[in-house]
Design a protein around this motif. Structure first.
Motif, PDB file in Angstrom:
ATOM      1  N   ASP A  12      57.500 -71.818   1.607  1.00 24.10           N
ATOM      2  CA  ASP A  12      56.114 -72.264   1.555  1.00 24.10           C
ATOM      3  C   ASP A  12      55.799 -72.492   0.080  1.00 24.10           C
ATOM      4  OD1 ASP A  12      53.383 -72.517   1.396  1.00 24.10           O
ATOM      5  OD2 ASP A  12      52.919 -70.841   2.721  1.00 24.10           O
ATOM      6  N   GLN A  13      55.483 -73.733  -0.302  1.00 25.02           N
ATOM      7  CA  GLN A  13      55.321 -74.086  -1.714  1.00 25.02           C
ATOM      8  C   GLN A  13      53.899 -73.862  -2.229  1.00 25.02           C
ATOM      9  OE1 GLN A  13      57.247 -77.879  -2.823  1.00 25.02           O
ATOM     10  NE2 GLN A  13      58.311 -77.848  -0.842  1.00 25.02           N
ATOM     11  N   PRO A  17      50.683 -70.842  -2.971  1.00 22.10           N
ATOM     12  CA  PRO A  17      50.581 -69.403  -3.320  1.00 22.10           C
ATOM     13  C   PRO A  17      50.562 -68.481  -2.098  1.00 22.10           C
ATOM     14  CG  PRO A  17      49.072 -70.702  -4.665  1.00 22.10           C
ATOM     15  CD  PRO A  17      49.614 -71.630  -3.631  1.00 22.10           C
ATOM     16  N   ALA A  18      50.264 -69.018  -0.903  1.00 24.79           N
ATOM     17  CA  ALA A  18      50.237 -68.163   0.296  1.00 24.79           C
ATOM     18  C   ALA A  18      51.609 -67.584   0.599  1.00 24.79           C
ATOM     19  CB  ALA A  18      49.724 -68.953   1.499  1.00 24.79           C
ATOM     20  N   GLN A  19      52.680 -68.322   0.273  1.00 20.06           N
ATOM     21  CA  GLN A  19      54.060 -67.866   0.444  1.00 20.06           C
ATOM     22  C   GLN A  19      54.354 -67.398   1.871  1.00 20.06           C
ATOM     23  OE1 GLN A  19      55.191 -65.035  -2.581  1.00 20.06           O
ATOM     24  NE2 GLN A  19      55.200 -66.618  -4.179  1.00 20.06           N
ATOM     25  N   ARG A  20      53.921 -68.216   2.835  1.00 20.23           N
ATOM     26  CA  ARG A  20      54.258 -67.924   4.236  1.00 20.23           C
ATOM     27  C   ARG A  20      55.604 -68.587   4.545  1.00 20.23           C
ATOM     28  NH1 ARG A  20      48.659 -69.194   4.629  1.00 20.23           N
ATOM     29  NH2 ARG A  20      47.403 -67.347   5.159  1.00 20.23           N
ATOM     30  N   HIS A  21      56.644 -68.011   3.992  1.00 23.56           N
ATOM     31  CA  HIS A  21      57.981 -68.588   4.155  1.00 23.56           C
ATOM     32  C   HIS A  21      58.461 -68.437   5.597  1.00 23.56           C
ATOM     33  CE1 HIS A  21      57.703 -68.617  -0.110  1.00 23.56           C
ATOM     34  NE2 HIS A  21      58.007 -67.329  -0.302  1.00 23.56           N
ATOM     35  N   ILE A  22      59.296 -69.382   6.014  1.00 21.92           N
ATOM     36  CA  ILE A  22      59.940 -69.296   7.335  1.00 21.92           C
ATOM     37  C   ILE A  22      61.316 -68.677   7.115  1.00 21.92           C
ATOM     38  CG2 ILE A  22      60.745 -70.595   9.332  1.00 21.92           C
ATOM     39  CD1 ILE A  22      57.699 -70.547   8.929  1.00 21.92           C
ATOM     40  N   ILE A  23      61.537 -67.510   7.727  1.00 21.28           N
ATOM     41  CA  ILE A  23      62.770 -66.753   7.503  1.00 21.28           C
ATOM     42  C   ILE A  23      63.439 -66.501   8.848  1.00 21.28           C
ATOM     43  CG2 ILE A  23      63.769 -64.639   6.569  1.00 21.28           C
ATOM     44  CD1 ILE A  23      61.222 -64.399   4.835  1.00 21.28           C
ATOM     45  N   ASP A  24      64.722 -66.737   8.893  1.00 22.65           N
ATOM     46  CA  ASP A  24      65.488 -66.431  10.104  1.00 22.65           C
ATOM     47  C   ASP A  24      66.919 -66.118   9.698  1.00 22.65           C
ATOM     48  OD1 ASP A  24      66.080 -65.982  12.702  1.00 22.65           O
ATOM     49  OD2 ASP A  24      65.476 -67.970  13.431  1.00 22.65           O
ATOM     50  N   GLY A  34      50.106 -82.687   4.898  1.00 22.63           N
ATOM     51  CA  GLY A  34      49.574 -81.571   4.126  1.00 22.63           C
ATOM     52  C   GLY A  34      50.181 -80.223   4.465  1.00 22.63           C
ATOM     53  N   ASN A  35      51.299 -80.193   5.233  1.00 25.66           N
ATOM     54  CA  ASN A  35      51.919 -78.894   5.523  1.00 25.66           C
ATOM     55  C   ASN A  35      52.484 -78.312   4.223  1.00 25.66           C
ATOM     56  OD1 ASN A  35      55.123 -79.103   5.473  1.00 25.66           O
ATOM     57  ND2 ASN A  35      54.342 -81.057   6.303  1.00 25.66           N
ATOM     58  N   PRO A  36      52.522 -76.995   4.102  1.00 25.25           N
ATOM     59  CA  PRO A  36      52.898 -76.361   2.829  1.00 25.25           C
ATOM     60  C   PRO A  36      54.401 -76.375   2.546  1.00 25.25           C
ATOM     61  CG  PRO A  36      52.452 -74.668   4.457  1.00 25.25           C
ATOM     62  CD  PRO A  36      52.111 -75.980   5.108  1.00 25.25           C
ATOM     63  N   TYR A  37      55.198 -76.874   3.476  1.00 24.63           N
ATOM     64  CA  TYR A  37      56.651 -76.777   3.323  1.00 24.63           C
ATOM     65  C   TYR A  37      57.260 -78.046   2.700  1.00 24.63           C
ATOM     66  CZ  TYR A  37      55.659 -72.941   6.430  1.00 24.63           C
ATOM     67  OH  TYR A  37      55.129 -71.789   6.967  1.00 24.63           O
ATOM     68  N   VAL A  38      56.523 -79.170   2.757  1.00 20.80           N
ATOM     69  CA  VAL A  38      56.969 -80.416   2.133  1.00 20.80           C
ATOM     70  C   VAL A  38      55.891 -80.866   1.170  1.00 20.80           C
ATOM     71  CG1 VAL A  38      57.698 -82.804   2.496  1.00 20.80           C
ATOM     72  CG2 VAL A  38      58.277 -81.059   4.194  1.00 20.80           C
ATOM     73  N   ARG A  39      56.212 -80.815  -0.086  1.00 17.81           N
ATOM     74  CA  ARG A  39      55.280 -81.273  -1.127  1.00 17.81           C
ATOM     75  C   ARG A  39      56.005 -82.269  -2.028  1.00 17.81           C
ATOM     76  NH1 ARG A  39      50.464 -78.266  -1.470  1.00 17.81           N
ATOM     77  NH2 ARG A  39      50.018 -77.739   0.704  1.00 17.81           N
ATOM     78  N   PHE A  52      62.372 -76.978  -0.107  1.00 15.72           N
ATOM     79  CA  PHE A  52      63.377 -76.044  -0.627  1.00 15.72           C
ATOM     80  C   PHE A  52      63.794 -75.091   0.485  1.00 15.72           C
ATOM     81  CE2 PHE A  52      60.948 -77.422  -4.253  1.00 15.72           C
ATOM     82  CZ  PHE A  52      61.879 -77.578  -5.262  1.00 15.72           C
ATOM     83  N   ILE A  53      65.120 -74.937   0.633  1.00 16.70           N
ATOM     84  CA  ILE A  53      65.670 -73.987   1.606  1.00 16.70           C
ATOM     85  C   ILE A  53      66.631 -73.062   0.869  1.00 16.70           C
ATOM     86  CG2 ILE A  53      67.086 -73.715   3.680  1.00 16.70           C
ATOM     87  CD1 ILE A  53      66.090 -76.401   4.646  1.00 16.70           C
ATOM     88  N   LYS A  54      66.424 -71.784   1.078  1.00 20.14           N
ATOM     89  CA  LYS A  54      67.282 -70.785   0.448  1.00 20.14           C
ATOM     90  C   LYS A  54      68.280 -70.270   1.470  1.00 20.14           C
ATOM     91  CE  LYS A  54      67.072 -66.714  -2.557  1.00 20.14           C
ATOM     92  NZ  LYS A  54      66.170 -65.787  -3.261  1.00 20.14           N
ATOM     93  N   ILE A  55      69.552 -70.238   1.072  1.00 18.84           N
ATOM     94  CA  ILE A  55      70.606 -69.678   1.924  1.00 18.84           C
ATOM     95  C   ILE A  55      71.077 -68.391   1.263  1.00 18.84           C
ATOM     96  CG2 ILE A  55      72.845 -70.066   2.993  1.00 18.84           C
ATOM     97  CD1 ILE A  55      71.088 -73.076   1.652  1.00 18.84           C
TER      98      ILE A  55
END
Length: 451
Positions: free
Chosen positions: A339-340, A342-349, A386-391, A396-399
């Motif tokens: 999530d890009q 400040p809310a930082q609601r990252h999607i984690i799995d 306007g979704n927070p994951y694509v700006r 960005f995806i972290k592995i």
């Protein structure tokens, strides 16, 4: 005329001349002394004639009536033009019709060809006509020499001379000029003939050289084709090297890789149209001598998740040190879509490898079959404006390959750490967070009432 001779009215001098010379006796008289011969005009009207268009015959006085009654619309047999007057018809045939054939003016000098009047100018440029002109000029010059001798003799014996002599001398001067022009034309023709012969020799030489040039061109084309093939190979090698350099610039050796994906909109359209259904991340490593890995992302989903979710997979790759590494690969893999904001609601799995799957055995080819999470993230969310994951058309995806078996409850904290911090600092913060949470857990247990 006063002298008693007759002369055609149309042959008289123009109206500006007051004096007339009789063509037969050379008697000079005033123009006012010339009268119409009405008696001769009457005699002309009784002349017997034959129609030149049919078999009619009669006197001249009745000829016009015959033409008006029997031949009202005269038609030229050469060009098809029609006339309502015999005079116009005759004038047309004599001088105007362009399709009638006429004799050359120089027929008495050897040019006996008959020419269509429209082509008369082209005929004048032919060799036959030019030769006739030369013959005519030679004869005129010969006659001129004889005439000049006679003229000189007459000038010495009389004070007056004939005006025709002056006209003839002017004509002679004109002929001399024309003769010079013809000589120049003859010289030009000879020069052009020589140049044409030289051009033919040059052309023959070029024709002899042409097969050699064609062979040389074919050899050059073959060489160029070989060069183009080598160039294509070099371009492919350069592209491969460039990809390797780009991969090395962002390579990771700690099992953690942050994948920056640009031009997301274009890649989504490619996936939806199936031009390119998936994309690969650059390779990364667990350590300088460790496992080689990469991620594979299906932006429009794969399998039963197609068109509903993004599919995220882990790929084990063949490396130089696989002989000393332990297989099957059995370390937990975590994916995090950032999530890009400040809310930082990252999607984690996360998922744990199936050690029985070929995906996690020692690679025998460049890459094993990808394995991971088919329904990683809903497409309807990523496609919203306007979704927070694509700006800025980037995500960005972290592995994260978890070699320490980090508790699931601690993953949000681990993945929310500032990626800009050095790895050892992040590890220190994680250990401190683990100790802090353990201390809180101990304190809670001590605070529980005893039975």
């Amino acid at each position: 005329m006063r002298c008693g001779h007759r002369q055609c009215q149309t042959c008289l001098p123009n109206e500006h001349q007051s004096e007339i010379t009789c063509a037969q006796c050379q008697t000079k008289m005033l123009k006012t002394e010339v009268h119409l011969d009405r008696g001769f005009q009457n005699e002309m009207r009784t002349l017997l004639i034959v129609c030149f268009l049919c078999q009619w015959n009669g006197i001249l006085d009745n000829y016009q009536n015959h033409l008006d009654q029997s031949h009202p619309n005269l038609t030229c047999e050469y060009c098809g033009e029609q006339f309502n007057s015999t005079n116009n018809f005759n004038e047309h045939k004599v001088s105007a019709c362009q399709k009638i054939s006429v004799a050359c003016l120089l027929k008495d000098f050897g040019c006996n060809e008959r020419i269509i009047r429209a082509n008369i100018k082209e005929h004048y440029m032919t060799e036959q006509h030019q030769q006739s002109i030369s013959k005519c000029i030679r004869q005129l010059l010969s006659h001129d020499n004889d005439r000049r001798i006679d003229t000189d003799f007459l000038r010495t014996t009389t004070e007056s001379y004939d005006p025709d002599t002056i006209q003839f001398e002017e004509l002679r001067d004109i002929i001399n000029v024309l003769t010079g022009g013809i000589e120049a034309l003859v010289n030009d023709a000879q020069r052009l003939s020589n140049e044409s012969l030289q051009a033919q020799i040059t052309l023959q030489t070029l024709e002899e050289q042409l097969p050699g040039l064609k062979l040389s061109i074919e050899e050059s084309n073959g060489f160029l084709q070989g060069v183009n093939c080598n160039l294509d190979i070099l371009k492919q090698d350069f592209t491969s090297l460039q990809e390797k350099v780009n991969d090395l610039q962002c390579v990771s050796y700690d099992g953690i890789f942050i994948w920056k994906i640009t031009n997301v909109k274009e890649k989504m359209m490619d996936a939806q149209s199936e031009r390119q259904t998936s994309i690969y991340s650059p390779p990364f490593y667990s350590s300088p001598n460790g496992y080689k890995m990469r991620a594979r992302l299906y932006l429009n989903g794969d399998g039963n998740a197609r068109r509903t979710h993004m599919s995220m997979f882990f790929v084990l790759m063949r490396s130089l040190n696989d002989q000393i590494l332990k297989f099957p690969f059995n370390y937990k893999v975590t994916f995090c879509l950032y999530d890009q904001t400040p809310a930082q609601r990252h999607i984690i799995d996360s998922f744990r490898p199936d050690i029985k799957s070929n995906s996690f055995q020692r690679p025998r080819t460049d890459m094993n079959i990808a394995s991971g999470i088919p329904k990683f993230f809903p497409l309807e969310t990523i496609q919203q404006e306007g979704n927070p994951y694509v700006r800025d058309d980037t995500m960005f995806i972290k592995i994260l390959v978890d070699f320490e078996d980090t508790p699931k409850i601690l993953l949000p904290y681990v993945l929310s750490l500032n990626p800009g911090l050095p790895t050892h600092v992040q590890q220190t913060l994680i250990k401190q967070e683990v100790e802090r949470r353990s201390q809180q857990q101990s304190d809670k247990q001590l605070q529980l009432p005893k039975e």
